[in-house]
Design an enzyme around this catalytic site. Structure first.
Site, short mmCIF file in Angstrom:
data_model
loop_
_atom_site.label_atom_id
_atom_site.label_comp_id
_atom_site.label_asym_id
_atom_site.label_seq_id
_atom_site.Cartn_x
_atom_site.Cartn_y
_atom_site.Cartn_z
NE ARG A 155 -2.54 1.11 3.53
CZ ARG A 155 -3.28 0.94 4.64
NH1 ARG A 155 -4.55 0.61 4.53
NH2 ARG A 155 -2.74 1.09 5.83
CD GLU B 298 -11.95 6.11 4.93
OE1 GLU B 298 -11.40 5.08 5.33
OE2 GLU B 298 -11.37 6.97 4.22
CE LYS C 39 -2.36 4.71 6.98
NZ LYS C 39 -3.44 5.39 7.67
#
Ligand code: PXG
Length: 288
Positions: free
Chosen positions: A50, A182, A149
């Site tokens: 990721r 989320e 992220k």
């Protein structure tokens, strides 16, 4: 405490970066939050993948290979004598000049912090969370995709402040179309008639590592799982709800925007997911 900073392990007091680092000036960088359980780094490969994808999306070339990055993460834990804890891996664009362009940034800054973690209170798991929807929306995927992220967490920070203004430990964030995306640092799931639902990542959510683990648990427990566009109504009228995240693990939600979820107590299926997750964290790690 020893911190990895650009190739060296330095004391916490010496772990300093330049005020010209673009991570500070522009939030130009990416990061990972990883857990260490009983000497095992949970799903390290997935976190590193990721990180690579986040870096690729912002055209940041990682200065270390996957193997080197894994070694640095494990070595930082070892040097701190940790067996359980929290690892923060940060890569910034590096030191440059005043100006948005990263052209002057010669070398990304790499930081690894490995620390003990302040666990969520046991009460959260026994009684469940009371959460609210907040006004601050998740970023539109056409801007910075929330799958990245990145060090730009300001909209999540604002949402978390709004949650605490309501006395809530977490908040539901909607996307710009009004679908549930989320929470500020967690993904969200709900259960209805034996099926588990979670927002599709196209709704603007991080592809959580814990979320992925829950997909695997659903397969093992033979609970059908659906990724969909979900509204607040879907969550208000769900039978069970829980959040997933590296810090939170799997945590039940019992109240949303003043509406009781199910009977207002943590759900049975949720408990099975919590139990299964707690076994997996000791199995699915990379040994230090
Ligand atoms: N959504 C967002 C926006 C996140 O930042 C998650 C979901 C859950 O993803 P993982 O991969 O952890 O299952 C995150 C993760 C913190 C902290 O310090 C936040 C996260 C992870 C670890 C610590 O609040 N966010």
């Amino acid at each position: 405490m020893k911190i990895y900073l650009d190739g060296q392990y330095v004391e916490k007091a010496d772990a300093k970066i330049s005020v010209f680092d673009h991570g500070l000036l522009y939030g130009d960088g990416v990061f990972e939050g990883i857990r260490l359980y009983d000497g095992c780094v949970f799903r390290l490969e997935e976190h590193l993948e990721r990180l690579e994808f986040s870096a690729k999306a912002i055209l940041l070339k990682l200065p270390l290979s996957r193997r080197e990055m894994a070694d640095v993460v494990c070595e930082t834990c070892r040097r701190n004598g940790l067996t359980d804890g929290y690892i923060r891996l940060i890569v910034t664009r590096g030191v440059g000049n005043l100006g948005l362009s990263p052209v002057g940034c010669e070398r990304p800054t790499v930081i690894v912090i490995a620390d003990t973690i302040a666990l969520y209170p046991a009460e959260y798991y026994e009684k469940g969370l009371d959460i609210v929807t907040v006004p601050t929306r998740r970023i539109n995927p056409a801007a910075i995709n929330p799958a990245v992220k990145s060090l730009n967490y300001l909209n999540n920070v604002l949402a978390r402040i709004e949650a605490s203004q309501h006395g809530a430990p977490e908040a539901i964030m909607l996307n710009d179309q009004g679908f549930v995306a989320e929470c500020t640092g967690d993904n969200i799931f709900m259960l209805r008639k034996g099926r588990l639902y979670t927002p599709d990542t196209s709704c603007g959510a991080l592809k959580g590592i814990t979320r992925d683990a829950v997909f695997d648990i659903a397969r093992e427990l033979e609970v059908p799982l659906v990724e969909a566009n979900l509204t607040r109504y879907d969550f208000w009228t769900a039978e069970e709800c829980f959040l997933t995240g590296t810090a939170a693990e799997v945590v039940p939600v019992v109240r949303i925007d003043g509406r009781e979820v199910g009977d207002g107590r943590p759900g049975e299926v949720t408990q099975r997911f919590i139990d299964n997750f707690r076994v997996r964290v000791r199995r699915e790690g990379v040994h230090l």
